[in-house]
Design an enzyme around this catalytic site. Structure first.
Site, PDB file in Angstrom:
ATOM      1  CB  ALA A  70      -2.362  -1.618  -5.753  1.00 44.75           C
ATOM      2  N   GLY A 115      -0.505  -2.923  -0.221  1.00 42.96           N
ATOM      3  CA  GLY A 115      -1.168  -1.725   0.267  1.00 42.96           C
ATOM      4  C   GLY A 115      -2.148  -1.988   1.382  1.00 42.96           C
ATOM      5  CD  GLU A 118       2.525  -0.099   1.434  1.00 46.45           C
ATOM      6  OE1 GLU A 118       3.661   0.377   1.254  1.00 46.45           O
ATOM      7  OE2 GLU A 118       1.714  -0.264   0.500  1.00 46.45           O
ATOM      8  CD  GLU A 138       4.028  -3.787  -1.795  1.00 47.39           C
ATOM      9  OE1 GLU A 138       3.083  -3.144  -1.295  1.00 47.39           O
ATOM     10  OE2 GLU A 138       4.713  -4.595  -1.134  1.00 47.39           O
TER      11      GLU A 138
END
Length: 262
Positions: A70, A115, A118, A138
């Site tokens: 992110a 992310g 991910e 995170e």
């Protein structure tokens, strides 16, 4: 080869029946901003609707990173209300990749963190090179993996291993990542190998590939009896297709099949 751009930061290249979804925000190491998230979701919507695409490969235009997750600089400017409003956009990007109906391959070079990892985990197969570093950091910035990491990682490596990786927020280099099952294949050049793998996959029936992916995905976590019902439904969806008829005919006639894709 054809190209189509989705916003400023996402490019889709089509190589015959293989689509290459390129994360193209190199100056930010592909940090996923709100705009980039929208573009990933839009590209995935277009790919999902394209029956000519048999395999999608997720790549990066940055020479140091696949994706660093992110965009925390953008997030730092958000109020609580803005962060909440942005959440559906972020989720749509990750689920867009996860729910692509055709087989997907991630080509990871450099950092794939948060992310970014991910997005790779949302693919069916992850190809990495020696520069690869993966992780879900995170909790080190006060949040949790929110792009599927807490659900996808344990499905790959088991609950205890996933817990250790998430709780420690540690980064894992290529060799260990392969040993732990965080990535599937190591290659000298991840993109080249991923596209070659996609080409081999794309030689097979597009109807069969999509049905096999549904069975693999929907069967995860089910008991054997329920899983076999999922498999039977997938079989029924292809048993009377044009692809099945062509595949059997081509086998008997000792020729390469010409898939109708229906």
């Amino acid at each position: 080869m054809s190209e189509q751009r989705f916003g400023e930061f996402v490019l889709v290249r089509t190589h015959a029946h293989v689509a290459e979804l390129v994360l193209d925000r190199p100056r930010a190491m592909n940090a996923v901003s709100t705009e980039m998230g929208r573009s990933i979701a839009a590209a995935c919507d277009a790919l999902a609707a394209d029956r000519d695409v048999r395999v999608t490969v997720l790549t990066s235009s940055n020479d140091r990173a696949f994706c660093v997750g992110a965009d925390l600089k953008e997030r730092n400017s958000f109020s609580d209300a803005e962060l909440l409003r942005q959440r559906p956009t972020a989720r749509a990007a990750y689920t867009g990749v996860l729910e692509l109906p055709m087989p997907t391959v991630a080509a990871v070079h450099g950092y794939a963190l948060g992310g970014g990892f991910e997005l790779a985990l949302s693919c069916d197969v992850i190809v990495a090179d020696a520069t690869t570093v993966v992780g879900l950091p995170e909790v080190s910035v006060g949040v949790v993996p929110g792009g599927g990491g807490t659900q996808l990682l344990p499905r790959r490596v088991g609950a205890a291993r996933a817990a250790e990786l998430v709780f420690t927020a540690r980064r894992v280099a290529a060799e260990e990542a392969r040993e732990l099952g965080l990535v599937d294949l190591l290659a000298q050049d991840a993109r080249t190998e991923a596209l070659a793998l996609a080409g081999r996959i794309a030689e097979n029936s597009p109807v069969g590939l999509r049905a096999a992916k549904r069975a693999l995905r929907l069967g995860q976590g089910l008991d054997l009896r329920a899983g076999l019902e999922v498999e039977d439904a997938a079989w029924r969806s292809v048993a009377f297709s044009g692809d099945r008829a062509e595949g059997v005919a081509a086998f008997n006639e000792k020729r390469k099949p010409k898939w109708p894709g229906e």
